[in-house]
Design an enzyme around this catalytic site. Sequence first.
Site, PDB file in Angstrom:
ATOM      1  N   ASP A  86      27.079  40.237  43.330  1.00  0.00           N
ATOM      2  CA  ASP A  86      26.943  41.701  43.390  1.00  0.00           C
ATOM      3  C   ASP A  86      25.792  42.180  42.512  1.00  0.00           C
ATOM      4  OD1 ASP A  86      28.566  40.872  41.239  1.00  0.00           O
ATOM      5  OD2 ASP A  86      29.530  42.819  41.080  1.00  0.00           O
ATOM      6  N   ASP A  87      25.468  41.438  41.460  1.00  0.00           N
ATOM      7  CA  ASP A  87      24.272  41.766  40.666  1.00  0.00           C
ATOM      8  C   ASP A  87      23.028  41.679  41.543  1.00  0.00           C
ATOM      9  OD1 ASP A  87      26.306  40.085  39.047  1.00  0.00           O
ATOM     10  OD2 ASP A  87      25.279  41.263  37.507  1.00  0.00           O
ATOM     11  N   ASN A 122      40.790  42.544  36.533  1.00  0.00           N
ATOM     12  CA  ASN A 122      40.558  41.285  37.253  1.00  0.00           C
ATOM     13  C   ASN A 122      40.439  40.055  36.362  1.00  0.00           C
ATOM     14  OD1 ASN A 122      38.016  41.801  36.230  1.00  0.00           O
ATOM     15  ND2 ASN A 122      36.977  41.925  38.209  1.00  0.00           N
ATOM     16  N   ASN A 182      33.542  42.076  32.777  1.00  0.00           N
ATOM     17  CA  ASN A 182      32.358  42.348  31.930  1.00  0.00           C
ATOM     18  C   ASN A 182      32.763  42.766  30.512  1.00  0.00           C
ATOM     19  OD1 ASN A 182      30.572  41.779  33.970  1.00  0.00           O
ATOM     20  ND2 ASN A 182      30.301  43.916  34.586  1.00  0.00           N
ATOM     21  N   HIS A 219      30.686  45.599  43.226  1.00  0.00           N
ATOM     22  CA  HIS A 219      30.733  46.410  42.009  1.00  0.00           C
ATOM     23  C   HIS A 219      29.377  46.969  41.551  1.00  0.00           C
ATOM     24  CE1 HIS A 219      34.685  44.483  41.499  1.00  0.00           C
ATOM     25  NE2 HIS A 219      34.084  43.315  41.602  1.00  0.00           N
TER      26      HIS A 219
HETATM   27  C1  BDR Z   1      32.048  42.447  37.275  1.00  0.00           C
HETATM   28  O1  BDR Z   1      32.182  41.100  36.822  1.00  0.00           O
HETATM   29  C2  BDR Z   1      31.262  40.263  37.485  1.00  0.00           C
HETATM   30  O2  BDR Z   1      31.916  39.188  38.035  1.00  0.00           O
HETATM   31  C3  BDR Z   1      30.618  41.090  38.565  1.00  0.00           C
HETATM   32  O3  BDR Z   1      29.244  40.743  38.719  1.00  0.00           O
HETATM   33  C4  BDR Z   1      30.784  42.508  38.103  1.00  0.00           C
HETATM   34  O4  BDR Z   1      29.710  42.929  37.305  1.00  0.00           O
HETATM   35  C5  BDR Z   1      33.292  42.830  38.021  1.00  0.00           C
HETATM   36  O5  BDR Z   1      34.421  42.699  37.217  1.00  0.00           O
HETATM   37 CA    CA Z   2      27.685  41.548  37.153  1.00  0.00          CA
END
Ligand code: BDR
Ligand code: CA
Length: 321
Positions: free
Chosen positions: A14-15, A170, A178, A254
């Site tokens: 997602d980055d 999560n 993060n 995200h």
């Molecule tokens: C965040 O944690 C990373 O795995 C993802 O890139 C996102 O920034 C989601 O919890």
């Molecule tokens: Ca990230």
Amino acid sequence: MSRKVILDVDTGSDDACAVMLAYLHKDIDLVAVCTVKGNQPLPYTTENTLRIRELLHADFPVYKGCSGSLVKNVVYPRIPPTANADAYDEEGNKIHIHQELFDLPASVRKEEDMNAVNFYIDYLMNAKEKVTIVPVGPLTNLAVALVIEPRIVENIEEIVIMGGGWNITNATLAAEFNIYDDPEAAQRVLHCGARITMVPLDATHTAYISQDDANELRKIGTPASLFAADLIDLRIKVHDYAQPLEVEHTCALHDPLCIAYLIDPQVLQDVKFCNVEVSLGGLTEGQTCVDQRAIQENRNVHFAFRGDHERFAKIFIDAFR
Ligand code: BDR
Ligand code: CA
């Protein structure tokens, strides 16, 4: 007028999408991308970022940052996070939501010589106009820069953080990845005095991206849109297996939601200005504790409790056209 942005990433599927959106959208002037360890160790998050830059034929500078957290794992190991848990496809093959290295050509141009922490200090102390910082990985780089030179905050327009969670977590039962990865850094950044917007899991899970959205991207047919579509396919598989969302066959994407917020603030909904503190130990380590009382002191964060799926998907897909 476009907004000057520094992205801070731990690339990561997602980055990669956040880097692509920031580079491709005309409303964003991507000044630089800093890297940090997180989804993978630092050499991989950096090389993945460089590979994305080459996929885009872009020329923004990349600065490699911190390879470890401020305190975490220095004294004793803590609860292992599950945010990046593996999933399995129908044939029983393991799928990881963040590949170690993207299946793209190795980068030719490398990162800059200066470390990301020094870059923040050098750039912000000499900036002629304010810049927005978007950390979408652990907050280590910015926290260290703030410790060395707190005056950098004067040239920060806003910090838009992907991190935290109120109803959704999560990494552990209490924490998002993060923030859990470097809670002390997060707590320092949340109290630096800049305007802070937090884009937590509550927002990213409701502003989901669907299989139809991935199909739209695939129709655009550029190398970047095809790569983004592949990443979304992979994320949908893992979400369906390990972190199912409200709507089946969708995924949270995200990090680019922070960029979409800079383009259209209404992608974030139910945003409350309140006091947010990070739990630094025990069972709730890394939890973002959000004060929702009517009367409270020390309001420091604009915390988004929901996101708008349709607005987000449109901004994301249109940027690739
Ligand atoms: C965040 O944690 C990373 O795995 C993802 O890139 C996102 O920034 C989601 O919890
Ligand atoms: Ca990230």
